[in-house]
Write a protein that holds these residues in place. Structure first.
Motif, PDB file in Angstrom:
ATOM      1  N   HIS A  56      50.584  15.584  -5.479  1.00 36.46           N
ATOM      2  CA  HIS A  56      50.575  15.467  -6.926  1.00 36.46           C
ATOM      3  C   HIS A  56      49.135  15.227  -7.348  1.00 36.46           C
ATOM      4  CE1 HIS A  56      54.951  15.013  -7.002  1.00 36.46           C
ATOM      5  NE2 HIS A  56      54.864  14.073  -6.085  1.00 36.46           N
ATOM      6  N   LEU A  57      48.912  15.035  -8.670  1.00 41.59           N
ATOM      7  CA  LEU A  57      47.591  14.694  -9.180  1.00 41.59           C
ATOM      8  C   LEU A  57      47.426  13.186  -9.295  1.00 41.59           C
ATOM      9  CD1 LEU A  57      47.313  17.295 -12.077  1.00 41.59           C
ATOM     10  CD2 LEU A  57      46.247  17.439  -9.820  1.00 41.59           C
ATOM     11  N   PRO A  58      46.190  12.705  -9.390  1.00 45.17           N
ATOM     12  CA  PRO A  58      45.978  11.300  -9.734  1.00 45.17           C
ATOM     13  C   PRO A  58      46.245  11.076 -11.221  1.00 45.17           C
ATOM     14  CG  PRO A  58      43.884  12.407  -9.524  1.00 45.17           C
ATOM     15  CD  PRO A  58      44.926  13.407  -9.106  1.00 45.17           C
ATOM     16  N   SER A  59      46.422   9.811 -11.589  1.00 42.54           N
ATOM     17  CA  SER A  59      46.474   9.396 -12.997  1.00 42.54           C
ATOM     18  C   SER A  59      47.476  10.192 -13.838  1.00 42.54           C
ATOM     19  CB  SER A  59      45.080   9.498 -13.630  1.00 42.54           C
ATOM     20  OG  SER A  59      44.137   8.772 -12.883  1.00 42.54           O
ATOM     21  N   PRO A  60      48.759  10.118 -13.522  1.00 45.84           N
ATOM     22  CA  PRO A  60      49.741  10.904 -14.287  1.00 45.84           C
ATOM     23  C   PRO A  60      49.843  10.513 -15.750  1.00 45.84           C
ATOM     24  CG  PRO A  60      50.846   9.379 -12.792  1.00 45.84           C
ATOM     25  CD  PRO A  60      49.402   9.370 -12.427  1.00 45.84           C
ATOM     26  N   LEU A  61      49.431   9.306 -16.117  1.00 43.00           N
ATOM     27  CA  LEU A  61      49.503   8.934 -17.528  1.00 43.00           C
ATOM     28  C   LEU A  61      48.609   9.825 -18.388  1.00 43.00           C
ATOM     29  CD1 LEU A  61      49.563   5.033 -17.322  1.00 43.00           C
ATOM     30  CD2 LEU A  61      51.456   6.552 -17.939  1.00 43.00           C
ATOM     31  N   ILE A  62      47.496  10.291 -17.822  1.00 43.11           N
ATOM     32  CA  ILE A  62      46.624  11.204 -18.570  1.00 43.11           C
ATOM     33  C   ILE A  62      47.359  12.503 -18.859  1.00 43.11           C
ATOM     34  CG2 ILE A  62      44.528  12.608 -18.437  1.00 43.11           C
ATOM     35  CD1 ILE A  62      43.250  10.350 -16.831  1.00 43.11           C
ATOM     36  N   THR A  63      48.017  13.054 -17.851  1.00 38.80           N
ATOM     37  CA  THR A  63      48.738  14.311 -18.034  1.00 38.80           C
ATOM     38  C   THR A  63      49.944  14.132 -18.949  1.00 38.80           C
ATOM     39  OG1 THR A  63      48.040  14.933 -15.802  1.00 38.80           O
ATOM     40  CG2 THR A  63      49.757  16.267 -16.822  1.00 38.80           C
ATOM     41  N   LEU A  64      50.636  13.003 -18.832  1.00 40.54           N
ATOM     42  CA  LEU A  64      51.776  12.757 -19.717  1.00 40.54           C
ATOM     43  C   LEU A  64      51.339  12.648 -21.173  1.00 40.54           C
ATOM     44  CD1 LEU A  64      53.933  10.267 -17.621  1.00 40.54           C
ATOM     45  CD2 LEU A  64      54.470  12.654 -18.160  1.00 40.54           C
ATOM     46  N   SER A  65      50.157  12.080 -21.427  1.00 40.86           N
ATOM     47  CA  SER A  65      49.682  12.009 -22.811  1.00 40.86           C
ATOM     48  C   SER A  65      49.394  13.406 -23.346  1.00 40.86           C
ATOM     49  CB  SER A  65      48.445  11.121 -22.903  1.00 40.86           C
ATOM     50  OG  SER A  65      47.339  11.694 -22.234  1.00 40.86           O
ATOM     51  N   HIS A  66      48.974  14.321 -22.464  1.00 42.80           N
ATOM     52  CA  HIS A  66      48.794  15.723 -22.851  1.00 42.80           C
ATOM     53  C   HIS A  66      50.145  16.357 -23.179  1.00 42.80           C
ATOM     54  CE1 HIS A  66      47.466  19.962 -22.483  1.00 42.80           C
ATOM     55  NE2 HIS A  66      48.559  20.124 -21.763  1.00 42.80           N
ATOM     56  N   LEU A  67      51.147  16.125 -22.340  1.00 39.35           N
ATOM     57  CA  LEU A  67      52.459  16.726 -22.553  1.00 39.35           C
ATOM     58  C   LEU A  67      53.187  16.121 -23.747  1.00 39.35           C
ATOM     59  CD1 LEU A  67      53.757  16.983 -18.862  1.00 39.35           C
ATOM     60  CD2 LEU A  67      52.898  18.835 -20.322  1.00 39.35           C
ATOM     61  N   ALA A  68      52.835  14.903 -24.119  1.00 39.38           N
ATOM     62  CA  ALA A  68      53.538  14.224 -25.218  1.00 39.38           C
ATOM     63  C   ALA A  68      53.494  15.036 -26.505  1.00 39.38           C
ATOM     64  CB  ALA A  68      52.937  12.842 -25.441  1.00 39.38           C
ATOM     65  N   ALA A  69      52.392  15.764 -26.734  1.00 39.68           N
ATOM     66  CA  ALA A  69      52.263  16.563 -27.947  1.00 39.68           C
ATOM     67  C   ALA A  69      52.894  17.941 -27.813  1.00 39.68           C
ATOM     68  CB  ALA A  69      50.787  16.710 -28.312  1.00 39.68           C
ATOM     69  N   ARG A  70      53.384  18.271 -26.614  1.00 39.98           N
ATOM     70  CA  ARG A  70      53.859  19.623 -26.354  1.00 39.98           C
ATOM     71  C   ARG A  70      55.343  19.705 -26.035  1.00 39.98           C
ATOM     72  NH1 ARG A  70      48.678  19.000 -25.564  1.00 39.98           N
ATOM     73  NH2 ARG A  70      47.265  20.781 -25.842  1.00 39.98           N
ATOM     74  N   THR A  71      55.994  18.567 -25.920  1.00 42.66           N
ATOM     75  CA  THR A  71      57.433  18.554 -25.658  1.00 42.66           C
ATOM     76  C   THR A  71      58.040  17.311 -26.300  1.00 42.66           C
ATOM     77  OG1 THR A  71      59.152  18.487 -23.947  1.00 42.66           O
ATOM     78  CG2 THR A  71      57.084  17.383 -23.433  1.00 42.66           C
ATOM     79  N   PRO A  72      59.274  17.415 -26.821  1.00 45.05           N
ATOM     80  CA  PRO A  72      59.955  16.228 -27.343  1.00 45.05           C
ATOM     81  C   PRO A  72      60.672  15.430 -26.268  1.00 45.05           C
ATOM     82  CG  PRO A  72      61.304  18.152 -27.745  1.00 45.05           C
ATOM     83  CD  PRO A  72      60.029  18.651 -27.093  1.00 45.05           C
ATOM     84  N   LEU A  73      60.621  15.896 -25.016  1.00 38.13           N
ATOM     85  CA  LEU A  73      61.321  15.213 -23.935  1.00 38.13           C
ATOM     86  C   LEU A  73      60.727  13.822 -23.703  1.00 38.13           C
ATOM     87  CD1 LEU A  73      61.592  18.124 -21.326  1.00 38.13           C
ATOM     88  CD2 LEU A  73      63.345  17.358 -22.934  1.00 38.13           C
ATOM     89  N   ARG A  74      61.556  12.934 -23.173  1.00 42.36           N
ATOM     90  CA  ARG A  74      61.064  11.640 -22.734  1.00 42.36           C
ATOM     91  C   ARG A  74      60.097  11.856 -21.564  1.00 42.36           C
ATOM     92  NH1 ARG A  74      62.961   7.231 -24.601  1.00 42.36           N
ATOM     93  NH2 ARG A  74      62.270   6.123 -22.732  1.00 42.36           N
ATOM     94  N   LEU A  75      59.203  10.891 -21.344  1.00 39.22           N
ATOM     95  CA  LEU A  75      58.162  11.001 -20.327  1.00 39.22           C
ATOM     96  C   LEU A  75      58.355   9.917 -19.278  1.00 39.22           C
ATOM     97  CD1 LEU A  75      55.180  11.191 -22.862  1.00 39.22           C
ATOM     98  CD2 LEU A  75      56.489  13.132 -21.955  1.00 39.22           C
ATOM     99  N   GLY A  76      58.125  10.262 -18.001  1.00 37.70           N
ATOM    100  CA  GLY A  76      58.288   9.266 -16.951  1.00 37.70           C
ATOM    101  C   GLY A  76      57.341   9.491 -15.795  1.00 37.70           C
ATOM    102  N   THR A  77      57.041   8.421 -15.079  1.00 35.20           N
ATOM    103  CA  THR A  77      56.255   8.511 -13.850  1.00 35.20           C
ATOM    104  C   THR A  77      57.183   8.286 -12.671  1.00 35.20           C
ATOM    105  OG1 THR A  77      55.660   6.141 -13.924  1.00 35.20           O
ATOM    106  CG2 THR A  77      54.161   7.714 -14.969  1.00 35.20           C
ATOM    107  N   GLY A  78      57.116   9.188 -11.717  1.00 38.08           N
ATOM    108  CA  GLY A  78      58.026   9.098 -10.575  1.00 38.08           C
ATOM    109  C   GLY A  78      57.298   9.366  -9.257  1.00 38.08           C
TER     110      GLY A  78
END
Length: 317
Positions: A56-78
């Motif tokens: 996987h990539l490091p720092s998934p919170l950075i990528t999730l903040s990018h996806l937050a504006a592009r999908t209405p789905l809930r976001l999670g780290t797993g």
């Protein structure tokens, strides 16, 4: 077929062997199909490698903040790797992503490799001490009455939900008593999953609703033999990655099947019913690891929706 109370997410693979923009574009297209099929959330794992890897990539919170504006789905780290984080900094960063996403964030947390101890800002402490401290400090930073708050505070009062991963009784107990639920990894055998579900439920305080998530490679085809053949090709790279580290099908006995959701809709429905019987409440579908065809992933979503394994009802072409 209807698996009832199960909720579903998509676990997205993003790696360092290829440029990230086309990977993100493929992931965003997959998420649009997942949303139509009734999937509720998107999940990212985390890794730190010394050479390029498929996931996987490091720092998934950075990528999730990018996806937050592009999908209405809930976001999670797993899952986030706790040994890589200073608790105070994670409290701030997670609170900010929760604000950016208007309260859609869930944090799954696991220890991570021992080599991360004392690096990247994380404390050099024994595993149990470290993750207990992390959970406590996150809660304290997000509490309304705290004297050392994260500012801005999380969007949701009390902060994002916390899930804890890991093997053994200590992880299950921590998930039940110090967090909001338990998270089981892709490579945990079904045998280990059932054991961890039982341990978690045994430790769960009376009156608290259970939350157990599992991440599973998933491929569905009308013909079960075709599904297995496609899975061998689509999931070979990720399975070989785990095999090369002795981490595939952890806890399995000789003869136990692979820990994936692969087969016809009827076969997968039976497996999901087994999971629900063990106490699983959330299933994260890992559909598009490196090497898997995009159309196979979207076809899996279509078939699962058409056969009522997911809430959506798209037309099957």
């Amino acid at each position: 077929m209807d698996v009832g109370s199960l909720a579903f997410g998509v676990a997205v693979d993003l790696g360092s062997t290829r440029p990230l923009p086309p990977q993100l574009a493929a992931a965003e297209d997959l998420l649009s199909h997942a949303e139509a099929a009734g999937v509720e959330s998107v999940w990212l794992g985390e890794s730190y490698h010394s050479s390029p890897q498929s996931f996987h990539l490091p720092s998934p919170l950075i990528t999730l903040s990018h996806l937050a504006a592009r999908t209405p789905l809930r976001l999670g780290t797993g899952v986030l790797l706790a040994r890589a984080y200073d608790p105070a900094r994670l409290a701030y960063e997670a609170a900010l992503v929760d604000q950016i996403s208007a309260g859609r964030l869930t944090l799954g947390i696991g220890l991570g490799a021992p080599g991360l101890r004392g690096t990247l800002g994380g404390p050099d402490q024994p595993g149990g001490t470290m993750i207990d401290r992390l959970l406590t400090e996150l809660r304290e930073a997000w509490a309304a009455s705290t004297t050392r708050p994260a500012v801005p505070a999380p969007y949701r009062p009390g902060g994002p939900e916390l899930l804890v991963g890991g093997q053994g009784d200590a992880a299950a107990r921590r998930a039940a008593r110090s967090a909001d639920g338990y998270y089981a990894a892709t490579n945990y055998s079904d045998r280990l999953l059932s054991e961890q579900c039982a341990r978690y439920l045994a430790h769960l305080p009376e009156g608290r609703s259970p939350s157990i998530a599992v991440n599973r490679l998933c491929l569905v085809a009308e013909d079960p033999a075709a599904a297995l053949d496609q899975a061998e090709r689509a999931f070979g790279r990720v399975r070989d990655y785990y095999h090369s580290r002795g981490l595939w099908n952890i806890g399995a006995d000789a003869g136990d099947p692979s820990p994936w959701l692969v087969g016809s809709p009827e076969t997968v429905a039976r497996q999901l019913e087994r999971y629900r019987g063990w106490g699983v409440t959330h299933v994260q579908l890992r559909l598009l690891p490196d090497g898997a065809p995009h159309d196979t992933a979207t076809r899996t979503l279509e078939l699962m929706a058409a056969h009522r394994l997911l809430p959506g009802r798209p037309q099957v072409s």
